[in-house]
Scaffold this motif. Structure first.
Motif, PDB file in Angstrom:
ATOM      1  N   MET A 160      42.590  41.100  38.820  1.00 49.12           N
ATOM      2  CA  MET A 160      42.772  41.831  40.079  1.00 49.12           C
ATOM      3  C   MET A 160      42.364  40.921  41.228  1.00 49.12           C
ATOM      4  SD  MET A 160      40.995  45.362  41.506  1.00 49.12           S
ATOM      5  CE  MET A 160      41.975  46.465  40.461  1.00 49.12           C
ATOM      6  N   GLY A 161      43.250  40.778  42.208  1.00 54.15           N
ATOM      7  CA  GLY A 161      42.937  40.049  43.422  1.00 54.15           C
ATOM      8  C   GLY A 161      42.484  41.017  44.495  1.00 54.15           C
ATOM      9  N   LEU A 162      41.263  40.828  44.992  1.00 56.22           N
ATOM     10  CA  LEU A 162      40.702  41.674  46.047  1.00 56.22           C
ATOM     11  C   LEU A 162      40.812  40.908  47.360  1.00 56.22           C
ATOM     12  CD1 LEU A 162      39.173  44.337  46.698  1.00 56.22           C
ATOM     13  CD2 LEU A 162      37.047  43.067  46.301  1.00 56.22           C
ATOM     14  N   VAL A 163      41.729  41.344  48.221  1.00 53.02           N
ATOM     15  CA  VAL A 163      42.040  40.621  49.458  1.00 53.02           C
ATOM     16  C   VAL A 163      41.382  41.314  50.638  1.00 53.02           C
ATOM     17  CG1 VAL A 163      43.889  39.671  50.879  1.00 53.02           C
ATOM     18  CG2 VAL A 163      44.283  40.045  48.443  1.00 53.02           C
ATOM     19  N   GLY A 164      40.777  40.514  51.497  1.00 54.44           N
ATOM     20  CA  GLY A 164      40.184  41.076  52.704  1.00 54.44           C
ATOM     21  C   GLY A 164      39.637  39.981  53.587  1.00 54.44           C
ATOM     22  N   VAL A 165      39.620  40.206  54.890  1.00 49.95           N
ATOM     23  CA  VAL A 165      39.032  39.240  55.812  1.00 49.95           C
ATOM     24  C   VAL A 165      37.529  39.225  55.601  1.00 49.95           C
ATOM     25  CG1 VAL A 165      40.874  39.577  57.505  1.00 49.95           C
ATOM     26  CG2 VAL A 165      38.801  40.968  57.654  1.00 49.95           C
ATOM     27  N   ILE A 206      45.476  34.453  45.652  1.00 48.54           N
ATOM     28  CA  ILE A 206      45.633  35.748  44.994  1.00 48.54           C
ATOM     29  C   ILE A 206      47.052  35.898  44.445  1.00 48.54           C
ATOM     30  CG2 ILE A 206      45.680  38.237  45.372  1.00 48.54           C
ATOM     31  CD1 ILE A 206      42.856  37.104  45.348  1.00 48.54           C
ATOM     32  N   GLU A 207      48.031  35.506  45.246  1.00 52.74           N
ATOM     33  CA  GLU A 207      49.432  35.681  44.871  1.00 52.74           C
ATOM     34  C   GLU A 207      49.775  34.862  43.631  1.00 52.74           C
ATOM     35  OE1 GLU A 207      53.490  36.456  47.433  1.00 52.74           O
ATOM     36  OE2 GLU A 207      51.986  35.063  48.202  1.00 52.74           O
ATOM     37  N   GLN A 208      49.083  33.728  43.426  1.00 54.52           N
ATOM     38  CA  GLN A 208      49.379  32.861  42.292  1.00 54.52           C
ATOM     39  C   GLN A 208      48.915  33.440  40.960  1.00 54.52           C
ATOM     40  OE1 GLN A 208      48.666  28.537  42.585  1.00 54.52           O
ATOM     41  NE2 GLN A 208      48.251  28.878  44.742  1.00 54.52           N
ATOM     42  N   ILE A 209      47.766  34.119  40.934  1.00 53.29           N
ATOM     43  CA  ILE A 209      47.182  34.452  39.632  1.00 53.29           C
ATOM     44  C   ILE A 209      46.978  35.940  39.376  1.00 53.29           C
ATOM     45  CG2 ILE A 209      45.966  32.243  39.590  1.00 53.29           C
ATOM     46  CD1 ILE A 209      43.381  33.833  40.097  1.00 53.29           C
ATOM     47  N   ALA A 210      47.043  36.782  40.394  1.00 54.30           N
ATOM     48  CA  ALA A 210      46.663  38.185  40.205  1.00 54.30           C
ATOM     49  C   ALA A 210      47.773  39.013  39.563  1.00 54.30           C
ATOM     50  CB  ALA A 210      46.267  38.803  41.547  1.00 54.30           C
ATOM     51  N   ASP A 211      47.388  39.897  38.666  1.00 48.92           N
ATOM     52  CA  ASP A 211      48.302  40.912  38.130  1.00 48.92           C
ATOM     53  C   ASP A 211      48.345  42.121  39.056  1.00 48.92           C
ATOM     54  OD1 ASP A 211      48.791  39.601  35.504  1.00 48.92           O
ATOM     55  OD2 ASP A 211      46.656  39.968  35.242  1.00 48.92           O
ATOM     56  N   THR A 212      47.188  42.436  39.625  1.00 47.09           N
ATOM     57  CA  THR A 212      47.037  43.591  40.510  1.00 47.09           C
ATOM     58  C   THR A 212      46.423  43.128  41.815  1.00 47.09           C
ATOM     59  OG1 THR A 212      46.658  45.034  38.606  1.00 47.09           O
ATOM     60  CG2 THR A 212      45.989  45.882  40.753  1.00 47.09           C
ATOM     61  N   ILE A 213      46.851  43.726  42.916  1.00 49.63           N
ATOM     62  CA  ILE A 213      46.354  43.359  44.235  1.00 49.63           C
ATOM     63  C   ILE A 213      45.758  44.577  44.913  1.00 49.63           C
ATOM     64  CG2 ILE A 213      47.019  42.552  46.531  1.00 49.63           C
ATOM     65  CD1 ILE A 213      49.290  40.975  45.129  1.00 49.63           C
ATOM     66  N   ALA A 214      44.553  44.389  45.471  1.00 48.26           N
ATOM     67  CA  ALA A 214      43.893  45.456  46.233  1.00 48.26           C
ATOM     68  C   ALA A 214      43.548  44.917  47.615  1.00 48.26           C
ATOM     69  CB  ALA A 214      42.632  45.930  45.518  1.00 48.26           C
ATOM     70  N   PHE A 215      43.849  45.703  48.650  1.00 49.27           N
ATOM     71  CA  PHE A 215      43.546  45.327  50.028  1.00 49.27           C
ATOM     72  C   PHE A 215      42.320  46.112  50.488  1.00 49.27           C
ATOM     73  CE2 PHE A 215      48.170  44.195  51.443  1.00 49.27           C
ATOM     74  CZ  PHE A 215      48.080  43.029  50.705  1.00 49.27           C
ATOM     75  N   LEU A 216      41.307  45.383  50.976  1.00 53.67           N
ATOM     76  CA  LEU A 216      40.099  46.004  51.499  1.00 53.67           C
ATOM     77  C   LEU A 216      39.944  45.595  52.957  1.00 53.67           C
ATOM     78  CD1 LEU A 216      37.736  47.761  50.357  1.00 53.67           C
ATOM     79  CD2 LEU A 216      36.470  45.624  50.041  1.00 53.67           C
TER      80      LEU A 216
END
Length: 297
Positions: A32-37, A193-203
């Motif tokens: 899971m990629g957890l994306v956030g500033v 995140i885009e390269q390796i994540a199966d799931t993406i979450a935006f925080l």
């Protein structure tokens, strides 16, 4: 399928920040990629998962253990690496490896040797002489060689040069060759995140704006360029998250895209010029600016 972790109604309050009503789960064997500033709450969430911080509300379950009470049992199978973690500069990597091996019986010496070769590290070198990239790779080696069932990584590629970043991302992808292993990878770098994540979450600002599998998440967004004017009453189209008028050209950024939207736009007098996919970075910026919340999976 069982979950590596699950949080329900999770809240954590500080004087100037609050993590609010987070519902999130990671299935075993997934990244899971957890994306956030910076300041979005990524590190707070990871600290709650490790038991380093207690929640003010909600529940946290990690590897079948309720946190923070079950953190001792959970940490036997959990690896955690953060950009602000420090190693002993006066000691060698070998010294650190022996220390971790003495604590964790699952330590895999052969895998550690493979990672040393891959990361181009020397076991006998004192860490004071390591570059920033080498220190990050050493920390990841100490986590990965334990073969944890759950790996929590807080901004692990920050400050790495392009070559070191690729090496780290490839090593993380290798972790999932064993489908029982799971990774939560937090970053403000959407490209990683885009390269390796199966799931993406935006925080963002302590709120979960969206969570879905990467392929369907990215595929559900479009950038539509039209000729014509955007009127206020068209804002009733819920899938249009952002609209920008530049002269006669109108750019629409659309969530939950369906081909039927094009017919609707044409009926409203717009001439469709192009319909293009959106990169994850563009999706994230659009979502944050609009404050749009997407239903979580």
């Amino acid at each position: 399928m069982s979950t590596a972790f699950r949080v329900t109604g999770l809240c954590k309050r500080y004087p100037d920040f609050a993590l609010q009503d987070i519902n999130l789960a990671l299935e075993e064997g997934q990244i899971m990629g957890l994306v956030g500033v910076n300041g979005a709450g990524k590190s707070t969430l990871l600290r709650l998962l490790t038991g380093l911080t207690a929640a003010d509300g909600g529940q946290v379950e990690v590897l079948g253990q309720q946190m923070p009470g079950g953190q001792v049992a959970a940490k036997r199978d959990m690896g955690f690496a953060s950009e602000d973690m420090r190693l002993y500069k006066s000691r060698s990597l070998r010294w650190h490896m022996d220390l971790v091996r003495a604590i964790y019986p699952a330590w895999d010496e052969n895998y550690a040797a493979q990672l040393m070769r891959r990361f181009d590290l020397r076991a006998d070198q004192i860490l004071k002489g390591y570059s920033h990239g080498q220190r990050v790779k050493a920390l990841l080696l100490l986590c990965l060689a334990r073969r944890p069932r759950l790996l929590l990584l807080d901004e692990p590629t920050t400050g790495l040069d392009p070559v070191a970043r690729v090496e780290v991302l490839e090593a993380l992808a290798d972790v999932l060759r064993d489908e029982a292993r799971s990774v939560l990878f937090s970053s403000h770098n959407t490209h990683d995140i885009e390269q390796i994540a199966d799931t993406i979450a935006f925080l963002h600002q302590g709120r979960l704006l969206g969570c879905s599998d990467r392929e369907s998440f990215v595929d559900s967004w479009r950038r539509i360029v039209c000729r014509g004017a955007w009127r206020g009453d068209q804002a009733g189209l819920p899938q249009v998250v952002a609209a920008r008028q530049t002269g006669s050209l109108l750019e629409l950024k659309v969530r939950d895209y369906q081909d039927t939207l094009l017919a609707t736009l044409k009926q409203q007098g717009l001439d469709i010029h192009s319909v293009d996919p959106m990169a994850l970075e563009d999706i994230f910026i659009t979502t944050v600016r609009a404050g749009a919340i997407h239903e979580t999976a």
